[in-house]
Design an enzyme around this catalytic site. Structure first.
Site, PDB file in Angstrom:
ATOM      1  N   CYS A  10       5.644 -16.814  11.462  1.00 33.33           N
ATOM      2  CA  CYS A  10       6.561 -15.873  10.823  1.00 33.33           C
ATOM      3  C   CYS A  10       6.738 -14.613  11.660  1.00 33.33           C
ATOM      4  O   CYS A  10       7.766 -13.961  11.598  1.00 33.33           O
ATOM      5  CB  CYS A  10       6.043 -15.490   9.446  1.00 33.33           C
ATOM      6  SG  CYS A  10       5.394 -16.891   8.556  1.00 33.33           S
ATOM      7  N   SER A  24      -0.447 -25.729   0.010  1.00 34.06           N
ATOM      8  CA  SER A  24       0.788 -26.250   0.580  1.00 34.06           C
ATOM      9  C   SER A  24       0.495 -27.540   1.346  1.00 34.06           C
ATOM     10  O   SER A  24      -0.391 -27.573   2.200  1.00 34.06           O
ATOM     11  CB  SER A  24       1.367 -25.198   1.526  1.00 34.06           C
ATOM     12  OG  SER A  24       2.478 -25.731   2.211  1.00 34.06           O
ATOM     13  N   THR A  38      14.510 -30.895 -10.811  1.00 32.09           N
ATOM     14  CA  THR A  38      13.972 -32.257 -10.737  1.00 32.09           C
ATOM     15  C   THR A  38      12.854 -32.310  -9.706  1.00 32.09           C
ATOM     16  O   THR A  38      13.004 -31.817  -8.591  1.00 32.09           O
ATOM     17  CB  THR A  38      15.099 -33.249 -10.375  1.00 32.09           C
ATOM     18  OG1 THR A  38      16.108 -33.130 -11.376  1.00 32.09           O
ATOM     19  CG2 THR A  38      14.583 -34.681 -10.315  1.00 32.09           C
ATOM     20  N   GLN A  78      -4.649 -22.281   3.894  1.00 26.11           N
ATOM     21  CA  GLN A  78      -5.356 -22.693   5.111  1.00 26.11           C
ATOM     22  C   GLN A  78      -6.670 -23.398   4.803  1.00 26.11           C
ATOM     23  O   GLN A  78      -7.238 -24.069   5.663  1.00 26.11           O
ATOM     24  CB  GLN A  78      -5.626 -21.490   6.021  1.00 26.11           C
ATOM     25  CG  GLN A  78      -4.379 -20.926   6.678  1.00 26.11           C
ATOM     26  CD  GLN A  78      -3.753 -21.867   7.713  1.00 26.11           C
ATOM     27  OE1 GLN A  78      -4.429 -22.676   8.341  1.00 26.11           O
ATOM     28  NE2 GLN A  78      -2.445 -21.771   7.883  1.00 26.11           N
ATOM     29  N   HIS A  92       1.998 -29.314   3.684  1.00 26.82           N
ATOM     30  CA  HIS A  92       2.215 -29.529   5.124  1.00 26.82           C
ATOM     31  C   HIS A  92       1.120 -28.942   6.010  1.00 26.82           C
ATOM     32  O   HIS A  92       1.124 -29.138   7.223  1.00 26.82           O
ATOM     33  CB  HIS A  92       3.609 -29.058   5.554  1.00 26.82           C
ATOM     34  CG  HIS A  92       3.792 -27.583   5.682  1.00 26.82           C
ATOM     35  ND1 HIS A  92       3.779 -26.946   6.899  1.00 26.82           N
ATOM     36  CD2 HIS A  92       4.007 -26.632   4.764  1.00 26.82           C
ATOM     37  CE1 HIS A  92       3.994 -25.647   6.704  1.00 26.82           C
ATOM     38  NE2 HIS A  92       4.134 -25.431   5.421  1.00 26.82           N
ATOM     39  N   GLY A 117       3.528 -23.156  -0.241  1.00 33.32           N
ATOM     40  CA  GLY A 117       2.617 -22.025  -0.340  1.00 33.32           C
ATOM     41  C   GLY A 117       3.306 -20.721  -0.686  1.00 33.32           C
ATOM     42  O   GLY A 117       2.806 -19.942  -1.500  1.00 33.32           O
ATOM     43  N   SER A 118       4.452 -20.483  -0.090  1.00 38.00           N
ATOM     44  CA  SER A 118       5.148 -19.216  -0.339  1.00 38.00           C
ATOM     45  C   SER A 118       5.541 -19.085  -1.805  1.00 38.00           C
ATOM     46  O   SER A 118       5.311 -18.046  -2.432  1.00 38.00           O
ATOM     47  CB  SER A 118       6.409 -19.116   0.531  1.00 38.00           C
ATOM     48  OG  SER A 118       6.055 -19.173   1.894  1.00 38.00           O
TER      49      SER A 118
END
Ligand SMILES: *Cc1c(COP(=O)(O)O)cnc(C)c1O
Length: 395
Positions: free
Chosen positions: A323, A198, A236, A178, A200, A69-70
């Protein structure tokens, strides 16, 4: 352990793990290699791209794989800024409650000469589309507004904001990290040009994500090198992770409606239970809310101690975003919805998953009540509040 920190990260699903395994030791070729081992990998890559595109309602060519995501947020914003700059447009609009991946990128761009408008949200964390419309000027090259907030779970009126941007010819990016796997996403229906997700956060592996970019929007590289991802993201490909992400997203989207319904019912049970604690307040919107998000502030306690004591009781919770935890600054999101410092420090975020049970929720309600009571009994601030020496902020 009762894991209620699914907004920070999720457990991988069995489906996602199974989808990855063949790509570690069976199909391990480099997708860029011409031999058949490479071609087998390239086929897997293409297959994953098409399946993810199908989940988002776009074409495979509009999907770029990133490290998460970042990176997707960084690349989306940098790309739009670069395009704007070429046309002499150096103004970007966003909100005060974005993830740091967005806010810190915007700060950098500000230092590089861009003007950034961060819109206010209301007391439930909602952005008024009319404020977006009013903020757009001739110089605006990008509007970036998150789909759903990672701390308070508020779901933003993305479709309306997208329509405004389209009408004004301004690019629209949404951080949907989210939302993905929890809310339906159709990039065309939502009027978005750029979208981040993202793996995860929806039971896929960590370190892999997607940047959707509408056809015709050229991306700016953050990583230079080989010609992977149509030359827009060198390196890769992390094929096992990409396969795991595709499987996780498909799985999440297939049962999205029923999962959301079941999780939201548990969420509401948890909210009702925690609402019984005096001098506490629910953060975020009651209606436009992620199915798995619960976030409260309790006056007279300190979030960190609450988390440690809950951990002792076998509950994994959070005080906000991973964070900001560990730092003493209160959450920028809670401040933006009007919580004062003292109150914002007493925050608790509990985020549910498909695996959360009613027994876990009931146990958690009891545990939070007990721990909040215990901490308040020890707190000099609480004593002052009770004796009337100090006034309650949360009535
Ligand atoms: C987790 C999260 C991110 C960052 O994603 P990573 O894959 O961990 O880099 C960005 N935005 C939001 C809203 C998030 O919840």
């Amino acid at each position: 352990m009762i894991y209620l920190d699914n907004a920070a990260t999720t457990k991988m699903s069995k489906t996602a793990i199974d989808a990855m395994l063949p790509y570690f030791d069976g199909i391990y070729g480099n997708p860029s290699s011409l031999h058949s081992a490479g071609q087998a990998a390239a086929e897997g890559l293409q297959n994953a791209r098409e399946r993810i595109a199908a989940c988002l309602g776009c074409t495979a060519k509009e999907i770029t794989f990133t490290s998460g995501g970042s990176e997707s947020d960084n690349q989306a914003i940098r790309s739009a800024a670069k395009l704007g700059e070429r046309k002499g447009k150096r103004h970007i609009i966003s909100t005060k409650i974005e993830h740091h991946a967005v806010l810190h990128t915007l700060k950098k761009l500000e230092n590089e000469g861009f003007a950034v408008t961060l819109l206010d949200v209301d007391e439930s964390g909602l952005i008024d589309p009319r404020l977006v419309e009013a903020a757009i000027t001739e110089d605006t090259c990008l509007v970036t507004v998150m789909f759903a907030n990672n701390e308070i779970g508020t779901i933003e009126p993305i479709k309306e904001i997208g329509a405004i941007c389209r009408g004004k010819g301004v690019l629209f990016h949404t951080d949907a990290v989210q939302a993905a796997g929890h809310l339906p996403i159709d990039v065309n229906a939502l009027n978005v040009d750029l979208l981040s997700l993202s793996a995860h956060k929806f039971h896929g592996p960590k370190g892999i994500g997607v940047l959707y970019a509408r056809k015709g929007i050229p991306l700016t590289n953050l990583i230079e090198g080989g010609a992977q991802e149509r030359g827009k993201r060198a390196g890769t490909e992390n094929l096992p992770a990409i396969m795991g992400m595709a499987a996780a997203l498909e799985e999440a989207c297939a049962s999205l409606g029923e999962n959301a319904k079941r999780i939201a019912a548990l969420r509401d049970r948890l909210i009702a239970g925690l609402s019984e604690i005096p001098h506490g307040i629910l953060n975020g919107d009651r209606e436009h809310r992620l199915p798995g998000n619960v976030n409260f502030c309790f006056e007279g306690i300190e979030g960190e101690s609450l988390l440690l004591l809950l951990d002792d009781k076998g509950i994994a919770a959070s005080s906000g975003s991973a964070c900001t935890s560990g730092s003493l600054d209160p959450s920028h999101v809670l401040l933006a919805i009007g919580r004062v410092h003292d109150v914002a420090h007493g925050s608790l975020r509990l985020t549910l998953s498909e695996e959360t049970t009613e027994e876990e929720i009931d146990y958690t309600i009891g545990a939070v009540k007990e721990v909040v009571g215990y901490l308040r009994n020890m707190s000099p601030v609480w004593r002052d509040l009770m004796s009337g020496k100090r006034e309650f902020i949360i009535k």
